[in-house]
Design a protein around this motif. Sequence first.
Motif, short mmCIF file in Angstrom:
data_model
loop_
_atom_site.label_atom_id
_atom_site.label_comp_id
_atom_site.label_asym_id
_atom_site.label_seq_id
_atom_site.Cartn_x
_atom_site.Cartn_y
_atom_site.Cartn_z
N LYS A 18 0.60 -1.21 -0.21
CA LYS A 18 0.34 0.17 -0.18
C LYS A 18 1.06 1.48 -0.02
O LYS A 18 2.10 1.46 1.05
CB LYS A 18 -0.68 -0.01 1.09
CG LYS A 18 -1.80 1.39 1.02
CD LYS A 18 -2.74 1.11 2.48
CE LYS A 18 -1.64 2.20 3.84
NZ LYS A 18 -1.30 2.98 3.52
N PRO A 19 1.10 2.24 -1.02
CA PRO A 19 1.36 3.53 -0.65
C PRO A 19 0.95 4.30 0.18
O PRO A 19 -0.30 4.15 1.01
CB PRO A 19 0.91 4.41 -2.20
CG PRO A 19 0.27 3.15 -2.82
CD PRO A 19 -0.42 2.18 -2.22
N ALA A 20 2.44 5.18 1.15
CA ALA A 20 2.18 5.37 1.93
C ALA A 20 1.52 6.39 1.74
O ALA A 20 0.70 7.55 3.32
CB ALA A 20 3.69 5.81 2.44
N ASN A 21 0.74 7.35 0.88
CA ASN A 21 0.70 8.52 0.53
C ASN A 21 -0.50 8.23 0.54
O ASN A 21 -1.98 8.67 0.12
CB ASN A 21 0.65 9.63 -0.52
CG ASN A 21 0.68 8.41 -1.90
OD1 ASN A 21 0.91 7.61 -1.93
ND2 ASN A 21 0.79 9.81 -2.61
N VAL A 22 -1.31 6.90 0.23
CA VAL A 22 -2.78 6.40 0.25
C VAL A 22 -3.52 6.14 1.88
O VAL A 22 -3.44 5.46 2.41
CB VAL A 22 -2.85 5.68 -0.35
CG1 VAL A 22 -4.43 4.75 -0.37
CG2 VAL A 22 -2.46 5.86 -2.03
N ARG B 55 0.12 -2.79 -9.98
CA ARG B 55 -0.42 -0.89 -10.78
C ARG B 55 -1.58 -0.38 -11.16
O ARG B 55 -1.92 0.88 -10.56
CB ARG B 55 -0.92 -1.82 -12.42
CG ARG B 55 0.68 -1.94 -13.33
CD ARG B 55 -0.78 -3.38 -14.67
NE ARG B 55 -1.77 -2.16 -14.81
CZ ARG B 55 -2.69 -2.52 -16.38
NH1 ARG B 55 -2.22 -3.87 -16.26
NH2 ARG B 55 -3.09 -1.27 -16.45
N LEU B 56 -2.07 -1.03 -9.47
CA LEU B 56 -3.19 -0.05 -9.40
C LEU B 56 -2.25 0.61 -7.72
O LEU B 56 -3.12 1.72 -7.81
CB LEU B 56 -4.59 -1.43 -8.68
CG LEU B 56 -5.37 -1.16 -7.68
CD1 LEU B 56 -6.80 0.65 -8.31
CD2 LEU B 56 -6.52 -1.76 -6.90
N ASP C 14 -0.60 8.10 -7.61
CA ASP C 14 -0.15 9.52 -8.27
C ASP C 14 -1.61 9.97 -7.93
O ASP C 14 -1.84 10.79 -8.82
CB ASP C 14 -0.13 8.57 -9.55
CG ASP C 14 1.31 7.93 -9.64
OD1 ASP C 14 2.40 8.90 -8.50
OD2 ASP C 14 1.76 7.68 -10.52
N GLY C 15 -3.19 9.44 -7.86
CA GLY C 15 -4.30 9.93 -7.99
C GLY C 15 -4.41 10.11 -9.45
O GLY C 15 -5.44 10.84 -10.06
N GLY C 16 -4.22 9.16 -10.03
CA GLY C 16 -4.43 8.60 -11.09
C GLY C 16 -5.95 8.63 -11.15
O GLY C 16 -6.65 8.61 -12.61
N ILE C 17 -6.40 8.17 -10.13
CA ILE C 17 -8.07 7.39 -10.14
C ILE C 17 -8.58 8.05 -8.91
O ILE C 17 -8.23 8.26 -7.64
CB ILE C 17 -7.82 6.23 -10.24
CG1 ILE C 17 -7.44 5.28 -9.37
CG2 ILE C 17 -7.68 5.72 -11.76
CD1 ILE C 17 -7.72 3.80 -8.89
N GLU C 18 -10.04 8.69 -9.72
CA GLU C 18 -10.51 8.69 -8.04
C GLU C 18 -11.47 7.73 -7.24
O GLU C 18 -11.68 6.63 -8.06
CB GLU C 18 -11.87 9.67 -8.64
CG GLU C 18 -13.08 10.22 -7.64
CD GLU C 18 -13.49 11.50 -8.29
OE1 GLU C 18 -14.43 11.72 -8.02
OE2 GLU C 18 -13.10 11.86 -9.20
#
Length: 326
Positions: free
Chosen positions: A126-130, A278-279, A285-289
């Motif tokens: 899990k990305p740290a910024n999510v 990929r998700l 990156d904030g590529g999806i909402e």
Amino acid sequence: MNIADSPDMQPRLMKALRAHARGGPEQLVYEDAPLPPPPTGSDVCARVTAAAVTFDELTWPETWESDGVDRTPIIPSHEFAGVVFAVGPDVHDYSIGDQVFGLVPFDQDGAAAEVVRLPAANLARKPANVSDVVAAAAVLPALTAMEAVEEHLRLESGQRLLIRGGTGAVGSFLIQFAHRAGIAVTAIVRSRDAVEVVERLGAREVLVGDEPDEVAPASFDASIDSVGAGTPEWLYRAVRPRGRVITLQEAPDAALAEAFDVDAQFFVVSPDAEHLDRLAALLSDGGIEVAVAQTYPLSEGRAAYTDRGRAGRLGKTVLEVPTSSE
């Protein structure tokens, strides 16, 4: 939480949301439950921090049985975020303390509990910024949409796709992934209040109503039903001959597929590490909402399933699981 820090996970109790008999939310009980056994092979155990709810999972056969054998009592909720705290001997990509998110196999106990066990291949970091809540909410609908667009619809940039249910958990991701691929999306929604939302997600055209008159016969290269069971005839009729119709809740109607000369398919998402990675990158990156409708503590999991999103907000319902220090 009655979970020790030692690798053997003693004492062997945790809090969980369980159903001891088949049925709906009325069967769910928040109670003490046995911990999963220590991981072997390529499995891992994770402390759950957030678990997303799919309301219809209580109607799925896989929820209640595996290879025809009854699994009750069961633990629902298969989309989660958490922290690895035990790994099997064949796991080399994850270590204790890694923050992860993933999808538990549907015929195994889910993540509405303090601890979950699952194959390492069903995980990603899990990305740290999510946030944990956002990561858990994205897993199942985003993976379903990704697989649908890339592997089942097989559309090229510029082709036309009709999506029934543009504001649903899966539908909102279908719009985003199709838009990213250059596909011209027409989304069908039930309320005019949703038009602006799906346009922001990437829909080129938005139709309002359960049976919109604006859908011309054979005017789309493909259609997909993200609403549920009972795919209507007009979703087949809207697709050109030898186009494709995808259903996500039940097998397509073979007679309608033949009548309109379309390739109709049903699939259940198959998670893998590549798609999850990929998700993770898209989330970071904030590529999806990602829409989260509401959160409940694990102890109120029964109420979360009973509510079924009646508050009217778009997005997933997520159970938050407190850590031992909370």
